[in-house]
Design a protein around this motif. Structure first.
Motif, PDB file in Angstrom:
ATOM      1  N   GLN A 103      -8.904  -2.312   9.872  1.00 44.75           N
ATOM      2  CA  GLN A 103      -8.300  -2.514   8.324  1.00 44.75           C
ATOM      3  C   GLN A 103      -8.168  -4.129   8.192  1.00 44.75           C
ATOM      4  OE1 GLN A 103      -4.593  -0.689   7.101  1.00 44.75           O
ATOM      5  NE2 GLN A 103      -5.639   1.342   7.079  1.00 44.75           N
TER       6      GLN A 103
ATOM      7  N   GLY B 187       2.202  -4.054   4.196  1.00 49.63           N
ATOM      8  CA  GLY B 187       1.854  -2.755   4.744  1.00 49.63           C
ATOM      9  C   GLY B 187       0.175  -2.565   5.182  1.00 49.63           C
ATOM     10  N   TYR B 188      -0.279  -3.452   4.939  1.00 47.72           N
ATOM     11  CA  TYR B 188      -1.849  -3.698   5.168  1.00 47.72           C
ATOM     12  C   TYR B 188      -2.222  -5.092   5.690  1.00 47.72           C
ATOM     13  CZ  TYR B 188      -6.722  -2.849   4.676  1.00 47.72           C
ATOM     14  OH  TYR B 188      -8.099  -2.409   4.619  1.00 47.72           O
TER      15      TYR B 188
ATOM     16  N   VAL C 256      -7.251   3.822   1.438  1.00 51.39           N
ATOM     17  CA  VAL C 256      -6.288   2.567   1.301  1.00 51.39           C
ATOM     18  C   VAL C 256      -7.208   1.295   0.900  1.00 51.39           C
ATOM     19  CG1 VAL C 256      -4.446   1.105   2.230  1.00 51.39           C
ATOM     20  CG2 VAL C 256      -4.713   3.600   2.896  1.00 51.39           C
TER      21      VAL C 256
ATOM     22  N   LEU D  53       0.527   4.274  -2.788  1.00 55.03           N
ATOM     23  CA  LEU D  53       0.454   5.676  -2.363  1.00 55.03           C
ATOM     24  C   LEU D  53       1.266   6.369  -2.808  1.00 55.03           C
ATOM     25  CD1 LEU D  53      -0.988   4.879   1.472  1.00 55.03           C
ATOM     26  CD2 LEU D  53      -2.388   5.677  -0.542  1.00 55.03           C
ATOM     27  N   ARG D  54       2.826   5.911  -2.806  1.00 53.21           N
ATOM     28  CA  ARG D  54       3.916   6.828  -3.263  1.00 53.21           C
ATOM     29  C   ARG D  54       3.846   7.000  -4.741  1.00 53.21           C
ATOM     30  NH1 ARG D  54       6.285   4.309   1.083  1.00 53.21           N
ATOM     31  NH2 ARG D  54       6.880   2.353  -0.092  1.00 53.21           N
TER      32      ARG D  54
ATOM     33  N   VAL E 174      -2.642   7.462   6.151  1.00 53.63           N
ATOM     34  CA  VAL E 174      -3.720   8.041   5.442  1.00 53.63           C
ATOM     35  C   VAL E 174      -5.076   7.308   5.561  1.00 53.63           C
ATOM     36  CG1 VAL E 174      -2.119   8.447   3.506  1.00 53.63           C
ATOM     37  CG2 VAL E 174      -3.609   6.508   3.254  1.00 53.63           C
TER      38      VAL E 174
ATOM     39  N   THR F 167       1.033  -1.209  -0.028  1.00 53.99           N
ATOM     40  CA  THR F 167       0.009  -0.045  -0.029  1.00 53.99           C
ATOM     41  C   THR F 167       0.844   1.150   0.096  1.00 53.99           C
ATOM     42  OG1 THR F 167      -0.199  -0.480   2.224  1.00 53.99           O
ATOM     43  CG2 THR F 167      -2.186  -0.990   0.947  1.00 53.99           C
ATOM     44  N   GLY F 168       2.051   1.144   0.726  1.00 51.92           N
ATOM     45  CA  GLY F 168       2.879   2.399   0.649  1.00 51.92           C
ATOM     46  C   GLY F 168       3.327   2.592  -0.741  1.00 51.92           C
TER      47      GLY F 168
ATOM     48  N   ARG G  88      13.243   8.376   0.295  1.00 52.14           N
ATOM     49  CA  ARG G  88      11.945   8.547   0.704  1.00 52.14           C
ATOM     50  C   ARG G  88      11.832   9.929   1.783  1.00 52.14           C
ATOM     51  NH1 ARG G  88       9.353   3.258   2.479  1.00 52.14           N
ATOM     52  NH2 ARG G  88       8.074   4.466   3.961  1.00 52.14           N
TER      53      ARG G  88
ATOM     54  N   ARG H 261       6.750   6.716  13.110  1.00 51.77           N
ATOM     55  CA  ARG H 261       6.105   5.681  12.232  1.00 51.77           C
ATOM     56  C   ARG H 261       6.483   4.409  13.182  1.00 51.77           C
ATOM     57  NH1 ARG H 261       9.537   5.891   7.472  1.00 51.77           N
ATOM     58  NH2 ARG H 261       8.508   4.228   6.666  1.00 51.77           N
TER      59      ARG H 261
ATOM     60  N   ASP I  61       2.427  10.071   9.290  1.00 56.85           N
ATOM     61  CA  ASP I  61       0.865   9.542   9.769  1.00 56.85           C
ATOM     62  C   ASP I  61       0.195   8.739   8.699  1.00 56.85           C
ATOM     63  OD1 ASP I  61       0.921  11.257  11.955  1.00 56.85           O
ATOM     64  OD2 ASP I  61       0.534  13.101  10.768  1.00 56.85           O
TER      65      ASP I  61
ATOM     66  N   ARG J 221      -2.925  -1.923   8.767  1.00 55.87           N
ATOM     67  CA  ARG J 221      -2.273  -1.067   9.861  1.00 55.87           C
ATOM     68  C   ARG J 221      -3.032  -0.995  11.337  1.00 55.87           C
ATOM     69  NH1 ARG J 221       1.952   0.139   6.169  1.00 55.87           N
ATOM     70  NH2 ARG J 221       3.031   2.005   6.980  1.00 55.87           N
TER      71      ARG J 221
ATOM     72  N   MET K 111       1.658  11.578   4.435  1.00 57.78           N
ATOM     73  CA  MET K 111       2.504  10.561   4.306  1.00 57.78           C
ATOM     74  C   MET K 111       3.970  11.211   4.593  1.00 57.78           C
ATOM     75  SD  MET K 111       1.864   8.258   1.063  1.00 57.78           S
ATOM     76  CE  MET K 111       3.338   7.087   1.326  1.00 57.78           C
TER      77      MET K 111
HETATM   78  P1  AMP Z   1       5.122   1.844   4.185  1.00 60.77           P
HETATM   79  O1  AMP Z   1       5.533   1.921   2.710  1.00 60.77           O
HETATM   80  O2  AMP Z   1       4.385   0.602   4.323  1.00 60.77           O
HETATM   81  O3  AMP Z   1       6.131   2.028   5.044  1.00 60.77           O
HETATM   82  O4  AMP Z   1       4.083   3.121   4.125  1.00 60.77           O
HETATM   83  C1  AMP Z   1       4.272   4.409   3.908  1.00 60.77           C
HETATM   84  C2  AMP Z   1       3.100   5.444   4.335  1.00 60.77           C
HETATM   85  O5  AMP Z   1       1.961   5.099   3.559  1.00 60.77           O
HETATM   86  C3  AMP Z   1       2.771   5.121   5.814  1.00 60.77           C
HETATM   87  O6  AMP Z   1       3.482   5.992   6.821  1.00 60.77           O
HETATM   88  C4  AMP Z   1       1.246   5.810   5.586  1.00 60.77           C
HETATM   89  O7  AMP Z   1       1.340   7.181   5.868  1.00 60.77           O
HETATM   90  C5  AMP Z   1       1.167   5.239   4.261  1.00 60.77           C
HETATM   91  N1  AMP Z   1       0.224   3.824   4.276  1.00 60.77           N
HETATM   92  C6  AMP Z   1       0.967   2.590   3.817  1.00 60.77           C
HETATM   93  N2  AMP Z   1      -0.020   1.631   4.236  1.00 60.77           N
HETATM   94  C7  AMP Z   1      -1.123   2.215   4.827  1.00 60.77           C
HETATM   95  C8  AMP Z   1      -2.154   1.664   5.369  1.00 60.77           C
HETATM   96  N3  AMP Z   1      -2.640   0.390   5.354  1.00 60.77           N
HETATM   97  N4  AMP Z   1      -3.162   2.286   6.172  1.00 60.77           N
HETATM   98  C9  AMP Z   1      -2.834   3.940   6.281  1.00 60.77           C
HETATM   99  N5  AMP Z   1      -1.687   4.300   5.776  1.00 60.77           N
HETATM  100  C10 AMP Z   1      -0.918   3.698   4.865  1.00 60.77           C
END
Ligand code: AMP
Length: 190
Positions: free
Chosen positions: A92, A85-86, A64, A35-36, A59, A31-32, A133, A144, A57, A88, A53
């Motif tokens: 969820q 990443g899901y 997601v 989102l990126r 999202v 999911t990260g 990042r 985080r 924090d 969280r 992000m």
């Molecule tokens: P990650 O790449 O998994 O470390 O995620 C990076 C950022 O993406 C997190 O700090 C959140 O801001 C957002 N993010 C990723 N996965 C989720 C999720 N399942 N729910 C909410 N925010 C998420």
């Protein structure tokens, strides 16, 4: 087989997911990363979430949820997903079960990578040099990690209740972790 890979930022979820993807022909759903990509592609959603992000924090659950629903509903990925990443938070986790169930799927195993805050800090600083990042600096990394600590227990209890949880020592070397994870997945396949 659907897998959840779980652990704090910097635990090695991405690295291990890529190894599992190659060995077992699965697809990584990070999911990260999704989102990126939205931020990189300057989409409307991207502009909505970038400051959240970058501050470390989470999202909103709905945003997601929509992203992962696209994967779960796609037959190409049926029973072939690694969720990285899901979930969280507990909401969820329950939502994931519900979505999978409605598409005739389930989670087969939850792999938790355990690492200390010291290791997280070290790895995130290393990653900062490679990936650049915006949320990979010490202060945000600590935030985080704390967010993870505050929300992880209910999720872990939830999966323990379904006997899905396997804890892996994330402090070992990459190849040792690869081997431990392979043994766990092979044991499932029987
Ligand atoms: P990650 O790449 O998994 O470390 O995620 C990076 C950022 O993406 C997190 O700090 C959140 O801001 C957002 N993010 C990723 N996965 C989720 C999720 N399942 N729910 C909410 N925010 C998420």
């Amino acid at each position: 087989m659907n897998i959840v890979i779980f652990g704090p930022p910097g635990a090695g979820k991405g690295t291990q997911s890529k190894f599992i993807v190659n060995k077992y022909n699965l697809y990584q759903l990070s999911t990260g990363d999704l989102l990126r990509n939205e931020i990189k592609n300057k989409t409307e959603l991207g502009s909505e979430i970038s400051s959240i992000m970058n501050a470390g924090d989470l999202v909103s659950d709905n945003i997601v949820s929509e992203l992962i629903e696209k994967f779960i509903s796609n037959n190409k990925y049926k029973n072939k997903i690694i969720f990285d990443g899901y979930p969280r938070n507990l909401k969820q986790a329950k939502n994931l079960d519900k979505m999978l169930r409605s598409h005739g799927q389930k989670i087969d195993i939850v792999l938790k990578l355990s690492v200390t805050l010291e290791t997280v800090k070290k790895r995130i600083l290393e990653r900062q040099n490679q990936e650049k990042r915006a949320d990979d600096n010490e202060e945000i990394a600590i935030k985080r990690y704390k967010t993870y600590e505050n929300s992880s227990l209910p999720i872990l209890d939830y999966y323990k209740g379904f006997d899905l949880l396997k804890v892996v020592n994330g402090e070992s070397t990459i190849s040792e972790i690869n081997a431990e994870i392979s043994d766990l997945i092979d044991a499932l396949k029987g």
